[in-house]
Write a protein that holds these residues in place. Structure first.
Motif, PDB file in Angstrom:
ATOM      1  N   ALA A  24      30.704  19.222   7.609  1.00  0.00           N
ATOM      2  CA  ALA A  24      30.379  20.318   6.580  1.00  0.00           C
ATOM      3  C   ALA A  24      31.263  20.706   5.584  1.00  0.00           C
ATOM      4  O   ALA A  24      31.092  20.770   4.261  1.00  0.00           O
ATOM      5  CB  ALA A  24      29.935  21.621   7.417  1.00  0.00           C
ATOM      6  N   TYR A 108      28.129  22.537  -2.832  1.00  0.00           N
ATOM      7  CA  TYR A 108      27.927  23.881  -2.307  1.00  0.00           C
ATOM      8  C   TYR A 108      27.345  24.574  -3.607  1.00  0.00           C
ATOM      9  O   TYR A 108      27.817  24.285  -4.706  1.00  0.00           O
ATOM     10  CB  TYR A 108      29.028  24.280  -1.747  1.00  0.00           C
ATOM     11  N   PRO A 109      26.498  25.428  -3.388  1.00  0.00           N
ATOM     12  CA  PRO A 109      25.964  25.921  -2.240  1.00  0.00           C
ATOM     13  C   PRO A 109      24.430  25.131  -1.738  1.00  0.00           C
ATOM     14  O   PRO A 109      24.086  25.623  -0.674  1.00  0.00           O
ATOM     15  CB  PRO A 109      25.304  27.420  -2.875  1.00  0.00           C
ATOM     16  N   TYR A 111      24.363  22.302  -0.232  1.00  0.00           N
ATOM     17  CA  TYR A 111      24.573  21.952   1.154  1.00  0.00           C
ATOM     18  C   TYR A 111      24.511  22.819   2.167  1.00  0.00           C
ATOM     19  O   TYR A 111      23.603  22.893   3.012  1.00  0.00           O
ATOM     20  CB  TYR A 111      26.115  21.628   1.241  1.00  0.00           C
ATOM     21  N   GLU A 112      24.940  24.168   1.806  1.00  0.00           N
ATOM     22  CA  GLU A 112      24.744  25.407   2.778  1.00  0.00           C
ATOM     23  C   GLU A 112      23.216  25.640   3.063  1.00  0.00           C
ATOM     24  O   GLU A 112      22.701  26.281   3.987  1.00  0.00           O
ATOM     25  CB  GLU A 112      25.531  26.358   2.295  1.00  0.00           C
ATOM     26  N   GLU A 113      22.594  25.787   1.839  1.00  0.00           N
ATOM     27  CA  GLU A 113      21.202  26.145   1.848  1.00  0.00           C
ATOM     28  C   GLU A 113      20.280  24.735   2.718  1.00  0.00           C
ATOM     29  O   GLU A 113      19.221  25.089   3.447  1.00  0.00           O
ATOM     30  CB  GLU A 113      20.468  26.161   0.427  1.00  0.00           C
ATOM     31  N   PRO A 116      21.793  24.322   6.748  1.00  0.00           N
ATOM     32  CA  PRO A 116      22.512  25.542   7.335  1.00  0.00           C
ATOM     33  C   PRO A 116      23.142  25.437   8.925  1.00  0.00           C
ATOM     34  O   PRO A 116      23.983  25.999   9.409  1.00  0.00           O
ATOM     35  CB  PRO A 116      21.412  26.839   7.232  1.00  0.00           C
ATOM     36  N   VAL A 119      26.386  23.801   8.737  1.00  0.00           N
ATOM     37  CA  VAL A 119      27.465  24.712   8.440  1.00  0.00           C
ATOM     38  C   VAL A 119      27.811  26.011   9.402  1.00  0.00           C
ATOM     39  O   VAL A 119      28.809  26.142   9.774  1.00  0.00           O
ATOM     40  CB  VAL A 119      27.143  25.673   7.121  1.00  0.00           C
ATOM     41  N   LYS A 120      26.624  26.226  10.193  1.00  0.00           N
ATOM     42  CA  LYS A 120      26.796  27.248  11.103  1.00  0.00           C
ATOM     43  C   LYS A 120      27.570  26.570  12.271  1.00  0.00           C
ATOM     44  O   LYS A 120      28.396  27.296  12.735  1.00  0.00           O
ATOM     45  CB  LYS A 120      25.339  27.538  11.922  1.00  0.00           C
ATOM     46  N   LYS A 123      31.297  26.779  11.582  1.00  0.00           N
ATOM     47  CA  LYS A 123      32.107  28.002  11.307  1.00  0.00           C
ATOM     48  C   LYS A 123      32.097  28.622  12.708  1.00  0.00           C
ATOM     49  O   LYS A 123      32.872  29.673  12.801  1.00  0.00           O
ATOM     50  CB  LYS A 123      31.004  29.041  10.456  1.00  0.00           C
TER      51      LYS A 123
END
Length: 127
Positions: A24, A108-109, A111-113, A116, A119-120, A123
């Motif tokens: 990520a 990003y953003p 990738y995050e969308e 997820p 990314v989660k 993190k």
């Protein structure tokens, strides 16, 4: 349920992937390829790369192992038809085993969308 992504080579369907793995922080996803036709493998990929001038990172004809550098004609789309664009892509694998696709440098953003879950997972500190 994992999202399925459709893989095209010069606008022709060649398979799908779930992009089950990722890095990520670097905007990278990768996953196993389920080819749409059993004839797709080492010979098909090698012939395509030679014909299109795509650089190979590894080519072992004896064991039918191949890995490519970025293939410009390779596109991957999600289930709503949005292309997953990055700085580069690669295909690697071996006949009789598994082939994998990776896309690196997805910004990003987006990738995050789109990813997820990756990314989660990144993190959340491991315990």
């Amino acid at each position: 349920m994992a999202k399925s992504y459709t893989i095209f080579l010069d606008n022709e369907l060649i398979g799908t992937t779930l992009f089950e793995s990722a890095d990520a922080p670097l905007g990278v996803v990768f996953g196993s390829i389920t080819f749409s036709d059993e004839v797709i493998g080492y010979d098909f990929i090698k012939e395509y790369c030679v014909e299109k001038g795509v650089e190979l990172a590894n080519d072992d004809a004896e064991d039918k192992i191949i890995s490519t550098r970025t293939i410009p004609g390779l596109t991957v789309v999600n289930n709503t038809g949005v292309e997953i664009k990055g700085a580069g892509n690669q295909v690697a694998g071996m006949d009789g085993d598994q082939y994998e696709i990776s896309i690196e440098g997805i910004p990003y953003p987006f990738y995050e969308e789109e990813f997820p879950q990756h990314v989660k997972k990144y993190k959340i500190p491991s315990e």
